[in-house]
Design a protein around this motif. Sequence first.
Motif, mmCIF file in Angstrom:
data_model
loop_
_atom_site.group_PDB
_atom_site.id
_atom_site.type_symbol
_atom_site.label_atom_id
_atom_site.label_comp_id
_atom_site.label_asym_id
_atom_site.label_seq_id
_atom_site.Cartn_x
_atom_site.Cartn_y
_atom_site.Cartn_z
ATOM 1 N N ASP A 91 50.959 162.544 17.541
ATOM 2 C CA ASP A 91 52.216 163.223 17.848
ATOM 3 C C ASP A 91 53.207 163.176 16.696
ATOM 4 O O ASP A 91 54.323 163.683 16.812
ATOM 5 C CB ASP A 91 52.845 162.661 19.131
ATOM 6 C CG ASP A 91 53.201 161.193 19.015
ATOM 7 O OD1 ASP A 91 53.008 160.600 17.933
ATOM 8 O OD2 ASP A 91 53.679 160.618 20.013
ATOM 9 N N SER A 92 52.812 162.577 15.562
ATOM 10 C CA SER A 92 53.619 162.657 14.346
ATOM 11 C C SER A 92 52.976 163.603 13.333
ATOM 12 O O SER A 92 53.345 163.623 12.161
ATOM 13 C CB SER A 92 53.801 161.256 13.729
ATOM 14 O OG SER A 92 52.553 160.656 13.452
ATOM 15 N N SER A 166 63.337 162.773 7.163
ATOM 16 C CA SER A 166 62.394 162.390 8.208
ATOM 17 C C SER A 166 61.729 163.637 8.775
ATOM 18 O O SER A 166 62.328 164.719 8.810
ATOM 19 C CB SER A 166 63.117 161.638 9.329
ATOM 20 O OG SER A 166 63.698 160.446 8.826
ATOM 21 N N ASP A 169 60.474 166.364 15.096
ATOM 22 C CA ASP A 169 59.904 165.759 16.298
ATOM 23 C C ASP A 169 58.776 166.668 16.783
ATOM 24 O O ASP A 169 59.016 167.758 17.290
ATOM 25 C CB ASP A 169 60.980 165.613 17.378
ATOM 26 C CG ASP A 169 60.483 164.836 18.598
ATOM 27 O OD1 ASP A 169 59.258 164.652 18.713
ATOM 28 O OD2 ASP A 169 61.318 164.421 19.420
ATOM 29 N N TYR A 170 57.547 166.221 16.593
ATOM 30 C CA TYR A 170 56.378 167.030 16.940
ATOM 31 C C TYR A 170 55.858 166.743 18.343
ATOM 32 O O TYR A 170 54.827 167.293 18.742
ATOM 33 C CB TYR A 170 55.241 166.753 15.951
ATOM 34 C CG TYR A 170 55.478 167.230 14.544
ATOM 35 C CD1 TYR A 170 55.403 168.581 14.222
ATOM 36 C CD2 TYR A 170 55.744 166.330 13.516
ATOM 37 C CE1 TYR A 170 55.600 169.026 12.928
ATOM 38 C CE2 TYR A 170 55.943 166.762 12.213
ATOM 39 C CZ TYR A 170 55.870 168.106 11.915
ATOM 40 O OH TYR A 170 56.056 168.535 10.633
ATOM 41 N N ARG A 171 56.507 165.876 19.095
ATOM 42 C CA ARG A 171 55.930 165.416 20.355
ATOM 43 C C ARG A 171 55.718 166.547 21.358
ATOM 44 O O ARG A 171 54.696 166.589 22.057
ATOM 45 C CB ARG A 171 56.804 164.315 20.952
ATOM 46 C CG ARG A 171 56.701 162.994 20.198
ATOM 47 C CD ARG A 171 57.642 161.964 20.725
ATOM 48 N NE ARG A 171 59.037 162.353 20.509
ATOM 49 C CZ ARG A 171 60.085 161.591 20.844
ATOM 50 N NH1 ARG A 171 59.888 160.415 21.428
ATOM 51 N NH2 ARG A 171 61.313 162.006 20.608
ATOM 52 N N GLU A 172 56.655 167.460 21.449
ATOM 53 C CA GLU A 172 56.502 168.566 22.394
ATOM 54 C C GLU A 172 55.323 169.464 22.009
ATOM 55 O O GLU A 172 54.532 169.873 22.857
ATOM 56 C CB GLU A 172 57.791 169.385 22.457
ATOM 57 C CG GLU A 172 57.744 170.506 23.488
ATOM 58 C CD GLU A 172 59.074 171.242 23.613
ATOM 59 O OE1 GLU A 172 59.078 172.327 24.230
ATOM 60 O OE2 GLU A 172 60.099 170.738 23.108
#
Length: 204
Positions: A91-92, A166, A169-172
Amino acid sequence: MTELDDGVNRQRHPDLPDLAHSDPPHFGSGPTTHSAYGAGEPRLVMIGFERGEDAPVFHLTREVTKIGSAPDNDVVLEGLLPHHATITHTDSDEYVLDSMGETETSSAGEESPYDDAPKGARLRHGGGFKIAGYSFAFQRREYADHGRPFGGRTGGEFSRQSRQESPPDYREAHTGAIDQERIADAQRAKEEAERRGESDTTSS
């Protein structure tokens, strides 16, 4: 030929391909290797072939790519354990190698550049690993291969080159990819069951 090839002597370079130049998806947002989730054509290339031979290429299109000798693997190779190793898309937006059997890896910049049977070895563009008698190189276009901008090659290393921001946010996107994969797998299983049912009806 593109604007980037202006001034090239075509008589000396007759094989220069007529490929249109394409910028990475995040072009214009600064020196970063953070791109879209799964971008950069992540793939494994089997190495050790003679010049002129086509090396097998395995595109990493699944969230978990399974490697082994059993037929339910994504990469099936003789001489391995039934389920020898996995490459997980996290998820990263990283690709991580986990091995259950004989495996060797080398990754520049890692604390242990050479490990036997690595657990959770992060793969970087150009990094190699060996499973039993098979050698692979992980490849991913550098604009999407997270790390220092351009892999640390442009402008020197560390003190000469500022670190990038940074990552997104790739989580979705990760969760969505898993859901789509499950739906596709369920549909394939249903179609296979229907084909088997038709085959049983025809044979009887």
